[in-house]
Design a protein around this motif. Structure first.
Motif, short mmCIF file in Angstrom:
data_model
loop_
_atom_site.label_atom_id
_atom_site.label_comp_id
_atom_site.label_asym_id
_atom_site.label_seq_id
_atom_site.Cartn_x
_atom_site.Cartn_y
_atom_site.Cartn_z
N VAL A 131 0.28 7.46 -8.25
CA VAL A 131 0.88 6.30 -8.92
C VAL A 131 0.85 6.51 -10.44
CG1 VAL A 131 0.70 3.82 -9.32
CG2 VAL A 131 0.18 4.77 -7.05
N LEU B 144 -0.46 -1.80 -10.61
CA LEU B 144 -1.50 -1.15 -9.81
C LEU B 144 -2.70 -2.08 -9.69
CD1 LEU B 144 -2.66 1.39 -8.40
CD2 LEU B 144 -3.41 2.16 -10.68
N SER C 60 -5.43 -1.36 -7.18
CA SER C 60 -6.59 -0.51 -6.89
C SER C 60 -6.11 0.84 -6.39
CB SER C 60 -7.51 -1.17 -5.85
OG SER C 60 -6.84 -1.32 -4.61
N ARG C 61 -6.99 1.85 -6.49
CA ARG C 61 -6.61 3.18 -6.06
C ARG C 61 -7.84 3.87 -5.47
NH1 ARG C 61 -3.13 6.29 -10.25
NH2 ARG C 61 -4.77 5.50 -11.59
N LYS C 62 -7.62 4.56 -4.37
CA LYS C 62 -8.69 5.34 -3.74
C LYS C 62 -8.06 6.63 -3.22
CE LYS C 62 -12.48 5.08 -0.40
NZ LYS C 62 -13.17 4.23 0.62
N LEU D 244 6.54 7.78 -3.96
CA LEU D 244 5.49 7.03 -3.26
C LEU D 244 5.99 6.62 -1.89
CD1 LEU D 244 4.40 4.70 -6.22
CD2 LEU D 244 3.23 6.77 -5.42
N GLU E 189 -5.52 9.28 -2.66
CA GLU E 189 -4.06 9.29 -2.71
C GLU E 189 -3.45 7.97 -2.27
OE1 GLU E 189 -1.79 11.91 -3.72
OE2 GLU E 189 -3.69 12.32 -4.72
N ASN E 190 -4.26 6.97 -1.98
CA ASN E 190 -3.77 5.67 -1.54
C ASN E 190 -4.02 4.62 -2.61
OD1 ASN E 190 -2.96 6.37 1.26
ND2 ASN E 190 -5.14 6.84 1.46
N ALA E 191 -3.08 3.69 -2.75
CA ALA E 191 -3.21 2.65 -3.76
C ALA E 191 -2.58 1.36 -3.26
CB ALA E 191 -2.54 3.09 -5.06
N TRP E 192 -3.10 0.25 -3.77
CA TRP E 192 -2.51 -1.06 -3.51
C TRP E 192 -1.80 -1.53 -4.77
CZ3 TRP E 192 -1.70 -3.66 0.86
CH2 TRP E 192 -2.48 -3.35 1.99
N ARG F 266 0.86 -1.18 0.00
CA ARG F 266 0.00 0.00 0.00
C ARG F 266 0.89 1.24 0.00
NH1 ARG F 266 -3.83 0.49 5.00
NH2 ARG F 266 -1.92 1.31 5.94
N HIS G 206 1.18 5.69 -0.59
CA HIS G 206 0.52 7.00 -0.59
C HIS G 206 1.23 7.87 -1.61
CE1 HIS G 206 -1.73 10.41 1.04
NE2 HIS G 206 -0.60 11.11 0.92
#
Length: 251
Positions: free
Chosen positions: A154, A180, A182-184, A211, A186-189, A149, A151
């Motif tokens: 990306v 990538l 998923s993204r929500k 990041l 400013e956070n992404a997995w 994860r 911040h």
């Protein structure tokens, strides 16, 4: 003439003492060599001066004056490391360690590689230092996979470029597969896979992409998976599975 090319009748009996100490779980082979150089190892009452010294079946090996038991059969465990533990037997800063939290019924084990303080997920443990060293080598070719994860913003193209390797602060890192998931906001997995696993490699590489890693979970190491193993739990890998999955010379 190498040991391998000598006639069988001329080859030394037994195994090198550094490998013996590693298989006995005393230390890694490299650390065993340092212990020998420091004069801490003796064979049949005589100080050992060279790691190529051979140990036979009836020999007595001492480390710091204490006898070393004959190596047990090679065993391997999966451990779900929680965040907040350091992967060391003794921490000079007094932080809690992985080995302090393991069940008391386990024999003395060492880790295959490390996960840093705030990283979590699959950590392989073994009673055989030679095996640990083998599985850590990039030449073994085992891929380590992570869920990461981050911040920040990306850029999928910059992630994809990591497959060509990267040089950061003068250090060359090998190819990294990163994508990538998923993204929500400013956070992404991300899904990340690599073969080397240098110290804090993923965090440093992601920092070079602007990041910040806020969570890092190792989900597999070679053929072994974290799966549904609960956080803090340890599970031995069956001997049959171990034999099937390891490179033939390691068994």
């Amino acid at each position: 003439m190498s040991e391998e090319t000598r006639p069988a009748s001329e080859r030394p009996v037994g195994e090198r003492i550094a490998k013996f100490l590693a298989r006995a779980g005393v230390s890694s082979r490299r650390d065993a060599e340092a212990m020998i150089a420091a004069g801490r190892v003796a064979l049949n009452g005589q100080a050992v001066s060279h790691p190529a010294t051979f140990v036979a079946a009836d020999d007595i090996v001492l480390v710091d004056g204490k006898p070393v038991a004959t190596p047990a059969r090679t065993r391997l465990w999966r451990y779900h490391k929680p965040s907040g533990l350091v992967t060391t037997h003794r921490d000079p800063e007094g932080r809690p360690t992985v080995f302090e939290k393991l069940p008391s019924a386990l024999p003395r084990v060492i880790s295959v590689g490390r996960l840093d303080l705030t990283s979590e997920g699959l950590l392989l443990l073994t009673n055989d230092g030679a095996l640990a060293r083998l599985l850590e080598l990039p030449a073994t070719g085992w891929i380590r996979r992570y869920r990461v994860r981050v911040h920040g913003a990306v850029d999928p193209a910059r992630l994809a470029a990591l497959a060509r390797g990267a040089t950061i602060a003068g250090v060359r890192y090998g190819p990294i597969e990163a994508g990538l998931d998923s993204r929500k906001g400013e956070n992404a997995w991300l899904s990340v896979a690599l073969r080397e696993g240098r110290n804090r490699e993923i965090r440093k590489v992601m920092a070079s992409l602007d990041l910040v890693v806020t969570r890092l979970i190792r989900i597999s190491y070679g053929p072994f998976q974290l799966g549904l193993l609960p956080r803090g739990a340890v599970e031995e890998i069956p001997a049959r599975v171990l034999r099937e999955q390891l490179p033939k010379p390691a068994v």
